[in-house]
Design a protein around this motif. Sequence first.
Motif, PDB file in Angstrom:
ATOM      1  N   PRO A 100       0.844  -1.218   0.000  1.00 31.43           N
ATOM      2  CA  PRO A 100       0.000   0.000   0.000  1.00 31.43           C
ATOM      3  C   PRO A 100       0.871   1.259   0.000  1.00 31.43           C
ATOM      4  O   PRO A 100       1.992   1.264   0.540  1.00 31.43           O
ATOM      5  N   TRP A 101       0.363   2.312  -0.603  1.00 32.07           N
ATOM      6  CA  TRP A 101       1.098   3.581  -0.618  1.00 32.07           C
ATOM      7  C   TRP A 101       1.180   4.165   0.785  1.00 32.07           C
ATOM      8  O   TRP A 101       0.235   4.065   1.569  1.00 32.07           O
ATOM      9  N   LYS A 102       2.301   4.751   1.111  1.00 30.53           N
ATOM     10  CA  LYS A 102       2.447   5.388   2.422  1.00 30.53           C
ATOM     11  C   LYS A 102       1.508   6.584   2.561  1.00 30.53           C
ATOM     12  O   LYS A 102       0.940   6.825   3.615  1.00 30.53           O
ATOM     13  N   LYS A 103       1.393   7.358   1.508  1.00 28.59           N
ATOM     14  CA  LYS A 103       0.423   8.463   1.460  1.00 28.59           C
ATOM     15  C   LYS A 103       0.187   8.839   0.003  1.00 28.59           C
ATOM     16  O   LYS A 103       1.026   8.575  -0.859  1.00 28.59           O
ATOM     17  N   ILE A 104      -0.955   9.445  -0.261  1.00 26.07           N
ATOM     18  CA  ILE A 104      -1.307   9.897  -1.609  1.00 26.07           C
ATOM     19  C   ILE A 104      -1.673  11.372  -1.539  1.00 26.07           C
ATOM     20  O   ILE A 104      -2.499  11.774  -0.710  1.00 26.07           O
ATOM     21  N   ILE A 105      -1.057  12.185  -2.391  1.00 23.55           N
ATOM     22  CA  ILE A 105      -1.352  13.621  -2.461  1.00 23.55           C
ATOM     23  C   ILE A 105      -1.809  13.969  -3.870  1.00 23.55           C
ATOM     24  O   ILE A 105      -1.137  13.638  -4.849  1.00 23.55           O
ATOM     25  N   VAL A 106      -2.941  14.628  -3.969  1.00 16.25           N
ATOM     26  CA  VAL A 106      -3.456  15.137  -5.241  1.00 16.25           C
ATOM     27  C   VAL A 106      -3.141  16.627  -5.303  1.00 16.25           C
ATOM     28  O   VAL A 106      -3.508  17.392  -4.409  1.00 16.25           O
ATOM     29  N   ILE A 107      -2.441  17.048  -6.365  1.00 15.21           N
ATOM     30  CA  ILE A 107      -2.001  18.442  -6.484  1.00 15.21           C
ATOM     31  C   ILE A 107      -2.732  19.120  -7.633  1.00 15.21           C
ATOM     32  O   ILE A 107      -2.719  18.627  -8.765  1.00 15.21           O
ATOM     33  N   ILE A 108      -3.336  20.269  -7.331  1.00 15.91           N
ATOM     34  CA  ILE A 108      -4.100  21.029  -8.320  1.00 15.91           C
ATOM     35  C   ILE A 108      -3.794  22.514  -8.147  1.00 15.91           C
ATOM     36  O   ILE A 108      -3.142  22.919  -7.179  1.00 15.91           O
ATOM     37  N   GLU A 109      -4.269  23.329  -9.088  1.00 18.75           N
ATOM     38  CA  GLU A 109      -4.106  24.780  -9.009  1.00 18.75           C
ATOM     39  C   GLU A 109      -5.463  25.466  -8.963  1.00 18.75           C
ATOM     40  O   GLU A 109      -6.456  24.939  -9.460  1.00 18.75           O
ATOM     41  N   GLY A 110      -5.499  26.659  -8.372  1.00 15.53           N
ATOM     42  CA  GLY A 110      -6.740  27.424  -8.307  1.00 15.53           C
ATOM     43  C   GLY A 110      -7.099  28.007  -9.657  1.00 15.53           C
ATOM     44  O   GLY A 110      -8.202  27.810 -10.179  1.00 15.53           O
ATOM     45  N   ILE A 111      -6.156  28.764 -10.258  1.00 12.69           N
ATOM     46  CA  ILE A 111      -6.269  29.251 -11.628  1.00 12.69           C
ATOM     47  C   ILE A 111      -5.031  28.768 -12.364  1.00 12.69           C
ATOM     48  O   ILE A 111      -3.910  29.010 -11.910  1.00 12.69           O
ATOM     49  N   TYR A 112      -5.237  28.106 -13.485  1.00 14.76           N
ATOM     50  CA  TYR A 112      -4.108  27.610 -14.269  1.00 14.76           C
ATOM     51  C   TYR A 112      -3.559  28.760 -15.114  1.00 14.76           C
ATOM     52  O   TYR A 112      -4.266  29.337 -15.934  1.00 14.76           O
TER      53      TYR A 112
END
Length: 489
Positions: free
Chosen positions: A238-250
């Motif tokens: 299993p993954w130790k942790k998962i982070i989803v990264i996004i931007e507010g305005i591209y």
Amino acid sequence: MVRLPYLTALTTLFSYGLLFAFGQMRDFFRKILDLWKSKNLQGYAPICLGLEDFYTRRLYLRIQDCFNRPIASAPDAWIDVVERYSKDSNKTLHRTSKINKCLNLGSYNYLGFAAADEYCTPRVIESLKQYSPSTCSARVDGGTTKLHAELEEVVARFVRKPAAILFGMGYATNSAIIPALIGKGGLIISDSLNHNSIVNGARGSGATVRVFQHNSAAHLEEVLREQIAEGQPRTHRPWKKIIVIIEGIYSMEGELCKLPEIIAVCKKYKAYTYLDEAHSIGAIGKSGRGVCELLGVDTADMDIMMGTFTKSFGSCGGYIAASKEIIQHLKNTCPAHFYATSMSPPAAQQVISAIKVVLGEDGSNRGAQKLAQIRDNSNFFRSELHKMGFEVLGDKDSPVMPIMLYNPAKIPAFSRECLRRNLAVVTVAFPATPLLLARARICISASHTREDMIKALEVISKVGDLVGIKYFPVEPQKHLTDKIQKKLE
């Protein structure tokens, strides 16, 4: 996402093919001529080699006068652009003493704080006298002043998170923080159009990186399900942790993140969320608090909120806002906190003062007026560009609006013709964008008046006709567009 017409794609590829072919021919003849020249570095491999070097020499240098233009004023609504000339076909550029006053559509001065301000400027000057321009030290040594502690409190309160940490450079905030949050055994799922600082931070973390289609919550869920089922490469643990990264305005598209849908997916699969608000904090939302406020998302649902002071607040540096535990972890482990010189005290004071103006804590309603002005300017300008037939990217309320150029010959033509008419614009091409998707990126400011907007639209419309970038039919003219059209005729 941009849907490139087949004819436009074909002509753009043909144009690049011509440039490539003639560049290769010139390189071939140069090698023949170089046979009679002496070489001082026998046995050394060339430092610059390959297609990147070829692209720089044969494509970029031909139009480099459109980039890196020096200015001689504050980046306000109008700027002083220094004229340059070249005697060797743009290989080298030389500055002159002549200056042109141009309407500025290229700076990130969203709220107009980059120029002198009646509230901010006196306080910045006073902090300069008291603290000097630099601390000349990292935060953990002698680089923490009263202003740094105050700014961390102000930022945390402004974005509605328990705590915050400051960094002296916006780019380094992402590239240095991400490796401190996740490492080997972790999984980063990144939007396909995330900024280069996020890309470099993810690569440097040692974590596995996967990409989901831009702004697609459905594809994000598909990637999450697949990766959780498979686990880590080879071991399938299993993954130790998962982070989803996004931007507010591209920043290259002007699009708002589909935050509610993405948050719902992350909650479903217990993934952490990392939101980059470099271009949205201060610029959108009823009180300037960014994309969460605009889209009605509770900041408690965001695990890590990143932003910069280089756009809306007219300063430099960046921040991370999160829980007190995460911020303390970063203060104990992040190299950018330990080794980099801390944020300049006058720059910190500028942000403190700007946020107070935005929140109305300066005793005036100028902050609310600035927010209303940038929203009105952005929506008015985008609407008029659409009516004129330009292909404009971005969403309502976004102050970033790219105008698609596509063809490589239209990049310098649009930039030079606008400058000739005293309009300063930014054109963006490969490698900052995909090869076929060159564009001019317009950035609107609250300091622009309606007269400024109309003047800019007149120039862009005239240049658009001249260069041939009105890819859509012109909509039925209304009163204001009629007025602009009559002036052009």
